[in-house]
Design an enzyme around this catalytic site. Structure first.
Site, PDB file in Angstrom:
ATOM      1  N   TYR A 153       0.834  -1.217   0.000  1.00 38.85           N
ATOM      2  CA  TYR A 153       0.000   0.000   0.000  1.00 38.85           C
ATOM      3  C   TYR A 153       0.868   1.267   0.000  1.00 38.85           C
ATOM      4  O   TYR A 153       0.597   2.208  -0.743  1.00 38.85           O
ATOM      5  CB  TYR A 153      -0.902  -0.062   1.228  1.00 38.85           C
ATOM      6  N   LYS A 157       0.849   4.078  -2.850  1.00 37.99           N
ATOM      7  CA  LYS A 157       0.459   5.455  -2.556  1.00 37.99           C
ATOM      8  C   LYS A 157       1.601   6.436  -2.839  1.00 37.99           C
ATOM      9  O   LYS A 157       1.353   7.597  -3.200  1.00 37.99           O
ATOM     10  CB  LYS A 157      -0.012   5.576  -1.107  1.00 37.99           C
TER      11      LYS A 157
HETATM   12  P1  NAP Z   1     -13.339   2.189   1.639  1.00 36.46           P
HETATM   13  O1  NAP Z   1     -14.342   2.678   2.629  1.00 36.46           O
HETATM   14  O2  NAP Z   1     -12.787   0.811   1.778  1.00 36.46           O
HETATM   15  O3  NAP Z   1     -13.976   2.381   0.174  1.00 36.46           O
HETATM   16  C1  NAP Z   1     -13.250   2.022  -0.974  1.00 36.46           C
HETATM   17  C2  NAP Z   1     -14.225   1.821  -2.112  1.00 36.46           C
HETATM   18  O4  NAP Z   1     -13.472   1.443  -3.296  1.00 36.46           O
HETATM   19  C3  NAP Z   1     -15.222   0.673  -1.842  1.00 36.46           C
HETATM   20  O5  NAP Z   1     -16.526   1.065  -2.204  1.00 36.46           O
HETATM   21  C4  NAP Z   1     -14.688  -0.437  -2.745  1.00 36.46           C
HETATM   22  O6  NAP Z   1     -15.676  -1.352  -3.207  1.00 36.46           O
HETATM   23  C5  NAP Z   1     -14.142   0.351  -3.911  1.00 36.46           C
HETATM   24  N1  NAP Z   1     -13.241  -0.458  -4.720  1.00 36.46           N
HETATM   25  C6  NAP Z   1     -12.303  -1.340  -4.288  1.00 36.46           C
HETATM   26  N2  NAP Z   1     -11.687  -1.917  -5.333  1.00 36.46           N
HETATM   27  C7  NAP Z   1     -12.250  -1.406  -6.454  1.00 36.46           C
HETATM   28  C8  NAP Z   1     -12.044  -1.619  -7.833  1.00 36.46           C
HETATM   29  N3  NAP Z   1     -11.125  -2.487  -8.285  1.00 36.46           N
HETATM   30  N4  NAP Z   1     -12.804  -0.928  -8.727  1.00 36.46           N
HETATM   31  C9  NAP Z   1     -13.753  -0.062  -8.281  1.00 36.46           C
HETATM   32  N5  NAP Z   1     -13.990   0.199  -6.992  1.00 36.46           N
HETATM   33  C10 NAP Z   1     -13.247  -0.471  -6.081  1.00 36.46           C
HETATM   34  O7  NAP Z   1     -12.066   3.145   1.594  1.00 36.46           O
HETATM   35  P2  NAP Z   1     -11.849   4.673   2.086  1.00 36.46           P
HETATM   36  O8  NAP Z   1     -11.325   4.631   3.439  1.00 36.46           O
HETATM   37  O9  NAP Z   1     -13.027   5.488   1.741  1.00 36.46           O
HETATM   38  O10 NAP Z   1     -10.622   5.080   1.148  1.00 36.46           O
HETATM   39  C11 NAP Z   1     -10.786   5.718  -0.119  1.00 36.46           C
HETATM   40  C12 NAP Z   1      -9.412   6.042  -0.690  1.00 36.46           C
HETATM   41  O11 NAP Z   1      -8.689   6.865   0.229  1.00 36.46           O
HETATM   42  C13 NAP Z   1      -8.552   4.814  -0.937  1.00 36.46           C
HETATM   43  O12 NAP Z   1      -7.778   5.007  -2.095  1.00 36.46           O
HETATM   44  C14 NAP Z   1      -7.679   4.769   0.290  1.00 36.46           C
HETATM   45  O13 NAP Z   1      -6.498   4.067   0.058  1.00 36.46           O
HETATM   46  C15 NAP Z   1      -7.457   6.242   0.539  1.00 36.46           C
HETATM   47  N6  NAP Z   1      -7.086   6.554   1.941  1.00 36.46           N
HETATM   48  C16 NAP Z   1      -7.920   6.253   2.990  1.00 36.46           C
HETATM   49  C17 NAP Z   1      -7.523   6.570   4.278  1.00 36.46           C
HETATM   50  C18 NAP Z   1      -8.379   6.296   5.491  1.00 36.46           C
HETATM   51  O14 NAP Z   1      -7.911   6.533   6.609  1.00 36.46           O
HETATM   52  N7  NAP Z   1      -9.588   5.788   5.346  1.00 36.46           N
HETATM   53  C19 NAP Z   1      -6.291   7.174   4.501  1.00 36.46           C
HETATM   54  C20 NAP Z   1      -5.470   7.447   3.417  1.00 36.46           C
HETATM   55  C21 NAP Z   1      -5.871   7.147   2.141  1.00 36.46           C
HETATM   56  P3  NAP Z   1     -16.035  -2.655  -2.341  1.00 36.46           P
HETATM   57  O15 NAP Z   1     -16.839  -2.140  -1.199  1.00 36.46           O
HETATM   58  O16 NAP Z   1     -16.855  -3.490  -3.277  1.00 36.46           O
HETATM   59  O17 NAP Z   1     -14.734  -3.280  -1.958  1.00 36.46           O
END
Ligand code: NAP
Length: 252
Positions: A153, A157
């Site tokens: 990851y 990133k």
């Molecule tokens: P999340 O709640 O897990 O949501 C991610 C979404 O992406 C889910 O709806 C998932 O679908 C979808 N997804 C996964 N694989 C996919 C694919 N191949 N094609 C299309 N859609 C796909 O994540 P989040 O926390 O909102 O994070 C969103 C972004 O911010 C990510 O890139 C993450 O790495 C980044 N981020 C998050 C955090 C944090 O603290 N939360 C921090 C830094 C960066 P499914 O539900 O079907 O799996």
């Protein structure tokens, strides 16, 4: 043209940061394509947007699959119009210490984050170049600086930051900006899954995280949506190739 008649694509917009971003961009006036793995998963987000008077469609696509990406972008063009805003947000975790990390854990994370952002950006840039206007935002992470258990990851990133800067250099002449937002701890299903992996309750995990954050709280998806809203606005046309850490304070 203004935000009032532009089309934005947000990937991974069924929940978490993607859903909050789709809802915010719709409130800003964009017609929004809510892309997620399953079309049905995006229905909630679309319903929230339309209930508030906005315009959105749910589109099912795996962003790591070239054919599905091409079909999804064609559908967006047909149903909403040409996309001039793209938020590459879809993401997955496959955390493990290096010695336990499988080849497929590595590939899955690279494919969704890095290849997904590449395929989506490539499919959208031709429309943006034609329009001589575009805004691309890629979701990086504070993990780009290194994080135990996240060799895959953090590499993806950090890779997205280089990808973003290159897009900014290549596409700037066409009126297209590219920026990365690097969130710190944001309360979503993703961080809830991390809490579970380390054997902590989510509330306890959030409290421990908040104690390390200068503003003394964890982030919420709307914190990230707000920053993305700025970066995709017309007025942000001179901000490009930047990585904005949205983490409640500076990071080491
Ligand atoms: P999340 O709640 O897990 O949501 C991610 C979404 O992406 C889910 O709806 C998932 O679908 C979808 N997804 C996964 N694989 C996919 C694919 N191949 N094609 C299309 N859609 C796909 O994540 P989040 O926390 O909102 O994070 C969103 C972004 O911010 C990510 O890139 C993450 O790495 C980044 N981020 C998050 C955090 C944090 O603290 N939360 C921090 C830094 C960066 P499914 O539900 O079907 O799996």
């Amino acid at each position: 043209m203004t935000e009032q008649n532009r089309v934005a694509i947000v990937t991974g917009a069924a929940r978490g940061i993607g859903a909050a971003t789709a809802i915010r961009l719709a409130a800003d006036g964009f017609a929004v394509a809510v892309i997620d793995l399953e079309e049905s998963a995006g229905k909630d987000t679309v319903e929230k947007i339309t209930a508030a008077g906005g315009k959105a469609v749910a589109v099912g696509a795996d962003v790591s699959n070239g054919e599905q990406v091409a079909a999804a972008v064609e559908r967006v063009v047909a149903e909403l119009g040409v996309p001039t805003v793209l938020v590459n947000n879809a993401g997955v975790l496959r955390d493990n210490l290096l010695f336990r990390m499988s080849e497929s854990d590595w590939d899955t994370v690279m494919n969704v984050h890095l290849k997904g952002a590449f395929l989506m950006s490539k499919a959208c840039q031709k429309h943006m170049v034609d329009e001589r206007y575009g805004r691309i935002v890629n979701l990086s992470s504070s993990s780009a600086l290194g994080n135990r258990g996240q060799a895959n990851y953090s590499a993806a990133k950090a890779g997205l930051q280089g990808f973003t800067k290159t897009l900014a250099k290549e596409l700037g002449q066409f009126g297209i900006t590219a920026n990365a937002v690097a969130p710190g701890f944001i309360a979503t299903d993703m961080t809830a899954a991390t809490a579970e992996r380390v054997g902590m309750g989510f509330e306890e995990f959030k409290t421990a995280a908040a104690a390390m954050i200068p503003v003394n709280r964890v982030g919420v998806p709307e914190d990230i949506a707000h920053t993305i809203s700025f970066l995709v606005s017309e007025g942000a046309g001179f901000v490009s190739g930047q990585v904005i850490y949205v983490a409640g304070g500076p990071l080491d």
